[in-house]
Design an enzyme around this catalytic site. Sequence first.
Site, short mmCIF file in Angstrom:
data_model
loop_
_atom_site.label_atom_id
_atom_site.label_comp_id
_atom_site.label_asym_id
_atom_site.label_seq_id
_atom_site.Cartn_x
_atom_site.Cartn_y
_atom_site.Cartn_z
N PHE A 1 0.93 -1.14 -0.28
CA PHE A 1 -0.46 -0.49 0.18
C PHE A 1 1.07 0.99 -0.11
O PHE A 1 1.73 0.96 0.63
CB PHE A 1 -0.77 0.04 1.63
N TYR B 1 -10.68 0.91 10.93
CA TYR B 1 -11.99 1.78 10.12
C TYR B 1 -12.41 0.05 8.70
O TYR B 1 -13.95 1.08 8.49
CB TYR B 1 -11.49 2.44 9.92
N LYS B 2 -11.60 0.05 9.31
CA LYS B 2 -11.99 -2.06 8.17
C LYS B 2 -12.68 -2.42 8.64
O LYS B 2 -13.36 -2.81 8.83
CB LYS B 2 -10.46 -2.34 6.65
N ARG C 1 -12.32 -4.25 -7.21
CA ARG C 1 -12.12 -4.88 -5.27
C ARG C 1 -13.67 -5.08 -5.15
O ARG C 1 -14.77 -4.56 -4.44
CB ARG C 1 -11.94 -3.71 -4.51
N ASP D 1 2.34 -5.45 8.83
CA ASP D 1 1.23 -4.26 8.22
C ASP D 1 -0.39 -4.58 8.61
O ASP D 1 -0.48 -5.62 7.17
CB ASP D 1 0.99 -3.04 7.79
#
Length: 394
Positions: free
Chosen positions: A126, A220-221, A369, A195
Amino acid sequence: MSGLSARAVTSDADDPLAGKRSAFVLDDVVYLDGNSLGALPAGVPGRVEDVVRRQWGELRIRSWEESGWWTAPERIGDRIAPLVGAAPGQIVVGDSTSVNVFKALVAAVRIAGDGRDEILVDATTFPTDGYIAESAARMTGCSLRAVTPAEVPGALSGRTAAVLLNHVDYRTGRLYDLPGLTATVRAAGAVAVWDLCHSAGALPVGLDEHGVDLAVGCTYKYLNGGPGSPAYLYVRAGLQDRFDSPLPGWNSHVEPFGMRGAYEPASGALRGRVGTPDILSMLALEAALEVWDGVSIEAVREKSLALTDFFLECVAEYVPRGRVESVTPVAHEERGSQVALRCPDAGDVMKRLIERGVVGDFRAPDVLRFGFTPLYVGFVDVERAARVLAEELR
Ligand SMILES: *Cc1c(COP(=O)(O)O)cnc(C)c1O
């Protein structure tokens, strides 16, 4: 009813997690973007209202003590801990993932010690991790080398200080071998930083079991903490005394209210703190984490794999052959909780899907996605998403 839609109904009826959906605020949209922003847990609005009106509005400054504001970063860290396989006292919540990557990576280089002057970073990471790694390398006098996770074992040397890896690739959904890579990096005398943004809350991580030194992740995912909810930092207990933060704020001081001129770090996980925590977001996250009460992460993983298997099966059945190509691994041990499909017009296709109530996202240049959050996505949702996708691709 087609065979697949009949099977979806049966699978939902047999799903031990099906009842969890009512713990979220949802409508009839098929929400497959929980890997980007998790849905709102139903208990959050009332809690936030209480935090604002009573704790802040009435108790005001007393809430730092009486409402447990001051200790929230460690307390909520301990609530996340079982979800990532960590014993209490090793996780602190606060700041963003980007900031925690910085803290962890610089601390990793400092732990690795003199003579080690190279950082390895996942070449497919990322982007924020890569940017931060570049700056951390410059600040610590290290060189930075980008390698794929598969190349890490061959790239390690006596010079390697730290290795920054993603547990699950955000674009393809590929799951990497955290136990194996952690052991290999350790054996080379280097420190791995993981991560966990796309794995925490979706699958068992086993931080303690696999001897992970340092890890970070967002909330928040798959943890549904809300937009911009604070991230977390894991520092293995045995390493905490050697964790030398590059951001030693007053909140991690051994005596924060001593207002002393010289910095002296506290012990334990709170050594990862920096400044005053963002209490509103943090306590919204705490309320959001209550949906995990009584949920085993193993059950979540089992359902996640069943959902992604079923989606791939529906796509193979409904979508004209050759119209999309899955870039998500078929093997379960290499799959996170999302399916990524490549097609040349992915941006337009996703716009039309969203208009029709199937929400995934688009990642440039050509990836559709779909994230599968087992607490609130069911098999009927999956079949519908694949059917609408096929109609739009025809
Ligand atoms: C989502 C994500 C981030 C986000 O970082 P922020 O600081 O919260 O913006 C970082 N790393 C990975 C791997 C991610 O998937």
